[in-house]
Design a protein around this motif. Sequence first.
Motif, mmCIF file in Angstrom:
data_model
loop_
_atom_site.group_PDB
_atom_site.id
_atom_site.type_symbol
_atom_site.label_atom_id
_atom_site.label_comp_id
_atom_site.label_asym_id
_atom_site.label_seq_id
_atom_site.Cartn_x
_atom_site.Cartn_y
_atom_site.Cartn_z
ATOM 1 N N ILE A 69 4.989 -0.582 1.185
ATOM 2 C CA ILE A 69 5.462 -1.515 0.163
ATOM 3 C C ILE A 69 5.588 -2.903 0.762
ATOM 4 O O ILE A 69 5.730 -3.064 1.977
ATOM 5 C CB ILE A 69 6.805 -1.061 -0.449
ATOM 6 N N THR A 74 11.424 -2.976 -3.341
ATOM 7 C CA THR A 74 10.568 -1.983 -3.985
ATOM 8 C C THR A 74 11.024 -0.563 -3.683
ATOM 9 O O THR A 74 10.747 0.360 -4.450
ATOM 10 C CB THR A 74 9.099 -2.176 -3.552
ATOM 11 N N ALA A 77 12.687 1.251 -6.468
ATOM 12 C CA ALA A 77 11.835 1.651 -7.583
ATOM 13 C C ALA A 77 11.090 2.946 -7.296
ATOM 14 O O ALA A 77 10.652 3.637 -8.226
ATOM 15 C CB ALA A 77 10.832 0.547 -7.910
ATOM 16 N N GLY A 137 0.497 -4.053 -5.071
ATOM 17 C CA GLY A 137 1.585 -3.114 -5.265
ATOM 18 C C GLY A 137 1.506 -2.012 -4.226
ATOM 19 O O GLY A 137 0.691 -2.069 -3.293
ATOM 20 N N PRO A 138 2.348 -0.982 -4.339
ATOM 21 C CA PRO A 138 2.415 0.070 -3.322
ATOM 22 C C PRO A 138 1.058 0.725 -3.055
ATOM 23 O O PRO A 138 0.294 1.001 -3.975
ATOM 24 C CB PRO A 138 3.399 1.077 -3.922
#
Length: 233
Positions: A69, A74, A77, A137-138
């Motif tokens: 991440i 993050t 989440a 994003g991840p």
Amino acid sequence: MSSIFDCGDDAQLLAGMRHARQAISRGELVVIPTDTVYGVAADAFSPAAVQKLLDAKGRGRNQPPPVLIGSKETLAALAESVPEPVERLVEAFWPGGLTIVLPAQPSLVWDLGETKGTVAVRMPEGRVVLELLAETGPLAVSSANLTGKEAAVSAYDAERMLGDSVAVYLADGMSRDGVASTIVDATSLVSRGAEPGQGAVRVLRDGAVSRAQLREVLGDLLEPDERSEDGDS
């Protein structure tokens, strides 16, 4: 045909990042430099891309990849909850060479393999990887090598092993020390509470962050010695 971009050259860096973003969006694989070893990355939310990653390395679904991440925030989440001792670990060692296993957020729609409801998360250090994560994003990321082989410490090492199974290789010199991240399992802190004596953090793999460093942050919450296997950035 794979492409290798030298991120030490500004023009190649811009082109490489663009091609890497496009490859990730198409469900393809990208090799990226991290602060530990080179990693092979896929969109964490694309089951087909994650399966490509496992196939490229010669791994089964029983060896799910960790998730990288781009920010500490993050983690909340992706994980069901973040206990206070884990917050301490994050503050002490992120960005850096510590991967933390926690129960995964149940609402997430993804398939990383046989995770048993957990997710292994790390925020790496390094301009290239963090910039890419900020845009994609991840990412599901494992060490950029064939299973059973030494982890790649350069993009060219990775290319020799993974070849055309990877669409884009981002080269940024040699890995700083070639040591993979330390992996810790903090799931018991969530399932049994975070008070001392009710849960403990277990080291699954020794790596870039030493047990002595972990004990400085966790004290008696660090479980005594257990060793584990190779494999992730």
